[in-house]
Design an enzyme around this catalytic site. Structure first.
Site, mmCIF file in Angstrom:
data_model
loop_
_atom_site.group_PDB
_atom_site.id
_atom_site.type_symbol
_atom_site.label_atom_id
_atom_site.label_comp_id
_atom_site.label_asym_id
_atom_site.label_seq_id
_atom_site.Cartn_x
_atom_site.Cartn_y
_atom_site.Cartn_z
ATOM 1 N N GLY A 7 -37.339 6.366 -39.925
ATOM 2 C CA GLY A 7 -37.760 6.928 -38.654
ATOM 3 C C GLY A 7 -39.252 7.153 -38.559
ATOM 4 O O GLY A 7 -39.738 7.752 -37.603
ATOM 5 N N LYS A 8 -40.011 6.665 -39.542
ATOM 6 C CA LYS A 8 -41.457 6.912 -39.531
ATOM 7 C C LYS A 8 -42.161 5.976 -38.566
ATOM 8 O O LYS A 8 -43.204 6.300 -38.026
ATOM 9 C CB LYS A 8 -42.008 6.743 -40.951
ATOM 10 C CG LYS A 8 -41.446 7.780 -41.925
ATOM 11 C CD LYS A 8 -41.800 7.454 -43.369
ATOM 12 C CE LYS A 8 -41.240 8.508 -44.319
ATOM 13 N NZ LYS A 8 -41.510 8.191 -45.729
ATOM 14 N N ILE A 9 -41.604 4.799 -38.440
ATOM 15 C CA ILE A 9 -42.081 3.844 -37.444
ATOM 16 C C ILE A 9 -40.963 3.750 -36.407
ATOM 17 O O ILE A 9 -39.786 3.669 -36.753
ATOM 18 C CB ILE A 9 -42.351 2.465 -38.092
ATOM 19 C CG1 ILE A 9 -43.364 2.567 -39.239
ATOM 20 C CG2 ILE A 9 -42.802 1.452 -37.031
ATOM 21 C CD1 ILE A 9 -44.791 2.765 -38.842
ATOM 22 N N ASP A 42 -45.288 10.094 -43.560
ATOM 23 C CA ASP A 42 -44.490 11.295 -43.823
ATOM 24 C C ASP A 42 -44.679 12.357 -42.750
ATOM 25 O O ASP A 42 -43.775 13.178 -42.519
ATOM 26 C CB ASP A 42 -44.888 11.895 -45.189
ATOM 27 C CG ASP A 42 -43.894 11.526 -46.274
ATOM 28 O OD1 ASP A 42 -43.006 10.679 -46.015
ATOM 29 O OD2 ASP A 42 -44.002 12.063 -47.382
ATOM 30 N N HIS A 84 -44.097 6.247 -35.328
ATOM 31 C CA HIS A 84 -45.319 5.634 -34.803
ATOM 32 C C HIS A 84 -44.945 4.430 -33.934
ATOM 33 O O HIS A 84 -44.062 3.657 -34.263
ATOM 34 C CB HIS A 84 -46.234 5.222 -35.952
ATOM 35 C CG HIS A 84 -46.633 6.385 -36.809
ATOM 36 N ND1 HIS A 84 -47.339 7.456 -36.324
ATOM 37 C CD2 HIS A 84 -46.405 6.662 -38.121
ATOM 38 C CE1 HIS A 84 -47.541 8.332 -37.300
ATOM 39 N NE2 HIS A 84 -46.977 7.887 -38.405
#
Lengths: 341, 341, 341, 341
Positions: free
Chosen positions: B281-283, B237, B253
């Site tokens: 879009g977190k990874i 998050d 990430h």
């Protein structure tokens, strides 16, 4: 099991009680819940929520449990409560696919929760709305219960869990609230108010103190865990806190049920047996308890639907009223019946 | 796979890379970690910890990862950190049985964690020690990082994760810290200081702000998740927060690996695929990532042991130095090599 | 657990014995196996195989266990043995992806086993070769052991499990042999020989009789289950057959270990505890037993590699010689040591 | 999901279709089954059974599926069919506990199946009855279908799956029949008839040939898998056999649904996705398919009960008649409606 003779979910779970494996366990979960509802000592019933329950389509079911009065205190992950608010502000959960191309979804601002999509732009809008509305909260330290009660009153969707809880006076806690999109809204608020000497501040430890308050003012307690996670651990730990901090004489939770997809042999708290919690004193030595291994999107509607079918068994169950003075509480029974038929 | 030719754990995992199913996945986890360590952009490497890792006997392994410099930031459940402190103060984990009689264990003050017992009286003693020592922390709002750094410096056991992190300047966060026995100590402190206008106060939202700081000051990030839970969700998050709050241009990430016993099809965050996190879009779209389904007591020693065997590959990896000014940070590389051979 | 001090897999599993959760269980599996190998009563050791073990890259490991003499009888699904033959005839397992487009794979005649691909045309070729070669088997009813011994001698790849077993005189059974691609070959043979009064015929029940023979001529038995399925159930059931059919005085298996990904609470045989089997008398009341929850591609190399590292502990373990006369057997110890160093 | 509005299981599963995660999957399983029932090409519907289904209390449910005509061919583990016979001869399944002391149960001849007990002496009696009654079967090689049809006619309990199948002409196969207590009875029979030139002999490969017969005489096929195991693998493999042996033009199963507790990422067949089977051509490229992760004691009553509630949708579905001549079959539609209302 005779499906030709099933006349409803209450009937189904009664039949389940005479079968075996997880059907029997789910039938026993119903039995434990009903016993808690009929106990004349009027135990305080905690509902612990984790997992993708709103994405799973359970928002109305959870809201109903609060509205019917079959739970008294809600402890939830932030994500469940956030997605409740997201729907209150018009956000939708779309039917998606678990094998979708996630990079393509990224391009069109759809965020995937297993087989369900949410609207990233609406998420951002909701996060910012939470950030803004937090400015209207008093500029002082507060518990998650106070803050979530405030949010529930400001997003008054009748289908909302938070709004229904606020209307019914049901306390809602989220011990890991910052770990959610509500936390994103709070971070925006933090950023905007960093310099100020007086500001709203999530006083996390106060949550613990308030939990202890509820425990020490309850003649007995029951716990209903949908999944595990922080809510299960925290509600169980509350017993230990109550014993240390207040010399409360160590009875653990008296009724305990859990539906979970986790297993005991990984050694984690989420999947740990309710027996294990007895060694810690978190669950009473004499507790009635049941654990069913079934995913919540199937298990919870069966339990809740059976409760509803058999509501004659708990009609008249008095609601609890929580009178808060700061971080201290008095609890009393309301005279009116739990469910207005 | 030819076990007659395995000369160590590095060798084993290299062989695993040529097999299939979870052995291959575990081999790939090693590859992802090593890639992150050799990336000349020097990504900031987050380690997310959940599950009964200390009970599992992994305290030394986790402490080593911090000491070797192969992780830069630790995010953990409170329980892992608490049990680290419990051992720092002399507490023991005993070999027990998962089929023990929990009511009998209750009688002798042994608390069970699956197949391991801990000493309830020593737990209470540790909780109270934490409560007392908190009085020495400045009477003001603080993040979990500040507070855990303080605890690490006050319980200076060389085998301790928190003490090693404090000595090495590695930030440790616990976004759900109140949900642990450290939280019990904090509750005792809260109770003793309720009336005071100035008191220590866990300012949970500040954690989020500090996480965003680290993300926005890192050229790239890598994430290593042991289990899921709050640490995985929160670190992921963080990317969203960083984008909203700071207009950071949305790379997720860049390296991601997880070992877990959870599964994707329950729809929860802990078991969700690293692909799913790409839709959010977190990874990063282009991230290298690997997920192995193996319980941590087996999987983590294999990974860490292989890293150690193959340390020639990452020797010279520069440590990061975090210079904090209040809730803001500057990050720079230290010149000395990560591991002093 | 101290990974800086691990000098090999034997060492690793010895350390695992002092940890907890599944690492401890895996360490105990090693202990049980070594105890069976050192028991002066020389128990007969059964190896039960299920799951995608050849696809997982374990062919050489399984072949080594037979070659070293640390197992005496193999009971397997047909699929494991078939894929052994497929490699004996030159078939390959390719590194694939679990998220491949299966309809596209169909178009290019690649068959997927989770993350591994096999060559459908080579499969068909192997099936037909099995069908043809079966014509050279005597035209009479036979057990799966006789037939698999025949196949092992006709596909003499030194890396092959079946060929190594044939060379070493290790009986191999497959109680559900028809449910595999070997069964496809047999069906082709059946079709070509339907009219004939004398033909090869898989006399399935004879397998049971032969199993009972082995059990009644063994002073003691040990069982090693890789996965569950038909092999586990059948080897366990053998005890019941032996008791009924021969008045054998009902000692169950004396050593028992299993590595599995299944769980007890689904109620099935594959995941059932070894304790449960004690209620049936299938496992001895006094058996030493261990069960580790870890997938075989990781768990079996660790166990086998540790056995190999510590082979000084079981060197000299005498092989068993099975002298078959039709469906009856005599078992004696061979003088030479199990492993030729 | 609105439990206040659920009027029965048909209604519940219709609501499930609009939710997500496993509830949605279960709703889709119903949809696939109903589509197969309404397909004017009249696909042949296979039911694959594995797991402790009788212990789970599902005997009547399974018998009803056969009786209603919503399945045409049954493929089962031996254990399910054996426990059906055990009840036909008066055997009982008792409510037990998964944490019972198994050594004590051993002493009183109670055999445990997770949380259910069976009567070991009655088991032995049933095994011996099967052994004796087998003497009345013609002394020749036979398929499991012929033998199970014989058993079904000799144990004519109206609540029995085997008896109902025999009465309705539904073929029942068990490709691993020897791996069950029926196999124990057969072993007793084998032992008593070893010397004889003519004897009953389970001709396992004939099962394959008969399966191929059914497949090649069916315009289309549908598969319903309760669990995985040998039945799932064998029914899927039948497609490959049919293609090789008869040059049948390779359409795989056209409808496919499975409820299972296994997972894809262990790489085994039981938990493998129905997509994976498409790469093998076992499931048609254009098949409608659904897989729900739920234990059968919960999942199957929901599916079967929903089918029953919505029987108006498939009333009139014609039964299939299988005319066997030795190992060859003709299949035709019976005129009468599937269900006698």
């Amino acid at each position: 099991m005779d499906v030709e003779k099933v006349r409803g979910l209450g009937d189904l779970l009664e039949q389940f009680q005479g079968t075996s494996i997880q059907a029997r366990n789910l039938g026993r979960c119903l039995e434990v819940w009903e016993n808690a509802l009929r106990d004349p000592k009027r135990p305080t019933i905690f509902l612990g929520l984790s997992g993708p329950l709103i994405a799973a389509g359970l928002r109305k079911v959870l809201r109903d449990l609060v509205d019917w009065g079959v739970v008294d205190v809600v402890v939830s992950t932030g994500a469940v409560l956030y997605q409740d608010l997201y729907q209150s502000t018009g956000g939708r959960h779309w039917v998606g696919s678990p094998t979708a191309d996630d990079v393509k979804l990224r391009d069109v601002y759809l965020d995937r929760i297993y087989d369900t999509y949410v609207d990233e732009l609406k998420f951002e809008e909701t996060d910012r709305a939470i950030g803004r509305i937090t400015n209207e909260f008093p500029p002082r330290p507060a518990s998650s219960r106070e803050y979530l009660g405030f949010l529930g009153s400001r997003f008054p969707d009748p289908e909302s869990i938070l709004a229904t809880a606020a209307r019914r006076g049901v306390p809602v806690f989220s011990p890991a609230l910052i770990d959610s999109s509500i936390g994103i809204g709070l971070t925006l608020h933090y950023q905007a108010n960093r310099g100020k000497s007086e500001r709203f501040l999530l006083d996390a430890v106060r949550d613990n103190y308030e939990l202890v308050q509820i425990l020490t003012h309850s003649p007995r307690t029951a716990v209903i865990y949908i999944g595990g996670g922080t809510p299960k651990n925290w509600i169980n730990d509350g017993i230990v806190m109550a014993n240390y901090a207040f010399g409360r004489e160590g009875e653990g939770h008296f009724y305990a049920l859990q539906i979970t997809t986790d297993v005991p042999h990984w050694g984690g708290l989420s999947g740990s047996t309710l027996d294990e919690a007895q060694s810690w004193g978190k669950i009473s030595r004499t507790a009635t308890r049941a654990m069913a291994h079934v995913e919540a999107s199937i298990g919870l509607p069966l339990l809740a639907g059976a409760l509803w079918d058999r509501r004659a068994k708990w009609r008249g169950h008095p609601r609890l009223v929580f009178d808060w003075t700061g971080d201290e509480v008095e609890i009393r029974r309301r005279r009116r019946s739990a469910h207005r038929p």
